[in-house]
Scaffold this motif. Structure first.
Motif, mmCIF file in Angstrom:
data_model
loop_
_atom_site.group_PDB
_atom_site.id
_atom_site.type_symbol
_atom_site.label_atom_id
_atom_site.label_comp_id
_atom_site.label_asym_id
_atom_site.label_seq_id
_atom_site.Cartn_x
_atom_site.Cartn_y
_atom_site.Cartn_z
ATOM 1 N N GLN B 2 63.003 68.522 12.545
ATOM 2 C CA GLN B 2 61.874 69.382 13.006
ATOM 3 C C GLN B 2 61.726 69.918 11.071
ATOM 4 O OE1 GLN B 2 63.682 69.893 14.854
ATOM 5 N NE2 GLN B 2 62.683 68.239 16.264
ATOM 6 N N SER B 27 58.105 66.488 14.287
ATOM 7 C CA SER B 27 58.699 67.076 14.809
ATOM 8 C C SER B 27 58.620 65.863 16.601
ATOM 9 C CB SER B 27 58.280 68.477 15.716
ATOM 10 O OG SER B 27 58.677 68.882 17.312
ATOM 11 N N TYR B 29 59.140 66.049 19.222
ATOM 12 C CA TYR B 29 58.825 66.527 20.461
ATOM 13 C C TYR B 29 57.202 67.451 20.187
ATOM 14 C CZ TYR B 29 61.774 70.994 19.410
ATOM 15 O OH TYR B 29 62.491 72.064 18.589
ATOM 16 N N SER B 30 56.849 67.724 21.330
ATOM 17 C CA SER B 30 55.398 68.730 20.740
ATOM 18 C C SER B 30 56.152 70.223 20.884
ATOM 19 C CB SER B 30 54.790 69.460 22.675
ATOM 20 O OG SER B 30 53.677 69.968 22.064
ATOM 21 N N SER B 32 55.580 73.799 18.891
ATOM 22 C CA SER B 32 55.231 75.228 18.377
ATOM 23 C C SER B 32 55.154 75.580 17.124
ATOM 24 C CB SER B 32 55.681 76.058 19.226
ATOM 25 O OG SER B 32 55.951 76.059 20.817
ATOM 26 N N TYR B 50 49.901 78.142 17.999
ATOM 27 C CA TYR B 50 49.627 77.455 18.619
ATOM 28 C C TYR B 50 51.174 77.026 19.681
ATOM 29 C CZ TYR B 50 49.612 72.722 20.427
ATOM 30 O OH TYR B 50 49.324 71.264 21.356
ATOM 31 N N THR B 51 51.219 76.484 21.406
ATOM 32 C CA THR B 51 51.977 76.802 21.658
ATOM 33 C C THR B 51 51.869 75.691 22.906
ATOM 34 O OG1 THR B 51 51.101 78.876 22.901
ATOM 35 C CG2 THR B 51 53.110 78.648 21.156
ATOM 36 N N SER B 52 50.552 74.616 22.348
ATOM 37 C CA SER B 52 50.398 73.602 23.353
ATOM 38 C C SER B 52 49.873 74.140 24.672
ATOM 39 C CB SER B 52 52.190 73.427 24.348
ATOM 40 O OG SER B 52 52.369 74.070 25.113
ATOM 41 N N THR B 55 43.430 72.944 21.186
ATOM 42 C CA THR B 55 44.300 72.522 20.300
ATOM 43 C C THR B 55 43.726 73.045 18.913
ATOM 44 O OG1 THR B 55 42.658 70.409 20.713
ATOM 45 C CG2 THR B 55 44.625 70.253 21.071
ATOM 46 N N LYS B 69 47.469 65.892 16.604
ATOM 47 C CA LYS B 69 48.798 65.266 16.939
ATOM 48 C C LYS B 69 48.740 63.658 16.502
ATOM 49 C CE LYS B 69 52.619 63.936 20.431
ATOM 50 N NZ LYS B 69 52.370 63.623 22.462
ATOM 51 N N THR B 72 49.531 64.971 13.171
ATOM 52 C CA THR B 72 50.420 65.525 12.823
ATOM 53 C C THR B 72 50.948 67.021 11.731
ATOM 54 O OG1 THR B 72 51.675 64.656 11.033
ATOM 55 C CG2 THR B 72 52.327 63.602 12.881
#
Lengths: 113, 115
Positions: B2, B27, B29-30, B32, B50-52, B55, B69, B72
């Motif tokens: 990451q 990253s 995975y999703s 932060s 931003y923590t999922s 957006t 996403k 990216t």
């Protein structure tokens, strides 16, 4: 307000000296970090700790060690200071694994001569 | 691994014009993601996070960032620059480790605001 306090704003040390940088946070945070900041390189992680006596190496741990004997205090140790360790050192803490945003201290400007 | 890449080391805008500071992340995975600001001789301050959740994230001082996403990206924007926005801005990604969080910083973007 969360307070992250670094013991010194400015330090001048001689080559070969053992140097201690101290950081204290007052909000019972689990995670604590030491970074160094150099122009054009951003902040680079030296070490971090996620619990008392627990530590993990960051991206540039060589020449450094850390100590976390109490939850609120995280110390960075330069075992034998060298001129290439002249830098701004920043301490940070985050509440826990699920609250990852960091609070920073004011920084320690270390000059090794 | 990451990481984040800040695409511009220096950005210069005129007061009253829009600001765009670019950040791309890598990253598995999703992630932060965060933006921090550092004014001259001052400490680092969290601008937004931003923590999922949503957006489009709004931060302090009129800044916002959009998590995309498909691209990216997590670019920082402001509709109208103010002289007080002159500072260095850092894009940051949170990496989960076995024990906790690791925050990895980009190399920073110096924003200059001219009259």
């Amino acid at each position: 307000d969360v307070k992250v306090t670094q013991s010194s704003r400015y330090l001048v040390k001689r080559t070969g000296e053992k140097v201690f940088l101290e950081c204290v946070q007052d909000m019972d945070h689990e995670n604590m970090f030491w970074y160094r900041q150099d122009p054009g390189l951003g902040l680079r992680l030296i070490y971090f700790s996620y619990d008392v006596k627990m530590k993990e190496k960051g991206d540039i741990p060589e020449g450094y060690s850390v100590s976390r004997e109490k939850k609120e205090r995280f110390s960075l140790i330069l075992e034998s200071a060298s001129t290439n360790q002249t830098s701004m050192y920043l301490c940070a803490s985050t509440p826990d694994r699920d609250l990852p945003w960091a609070f920073f201290g004011q920084g320690t400007r270390l000059t090794v001569v | 691994a990451q990481s984040v890449t800040q695409l511009d080391s220096h950005v210069s805008v005129s007061e009253g014009t829009p600001v765009l500071l670019r950040c791309n992340y890598s990253s598995s995975y999703s992630p932060s993601l965060f933006w921090y600001v550092q004014h001259p001789n001052k400490g680092l301050q969290l601008l937004l996070k931003y923590t999922s959740a949503a957006t489009l994230v709004k931060g302090i001082n009129g800044f916002e960032a959009e998590f995309k996403k498909s691209e990216t990206s997590f670019h920082l924007t402001k509709p109208s620059a103010h002289m007080s926005d002159a500072a260095e801005y850092f894009c940051v990604v949170r990496i989960l480790t076995g024990g906790g969080n690791k925050l990895t910083f980009g190399t920073g973007t110096q924003l200059k605001v001219e009259l």
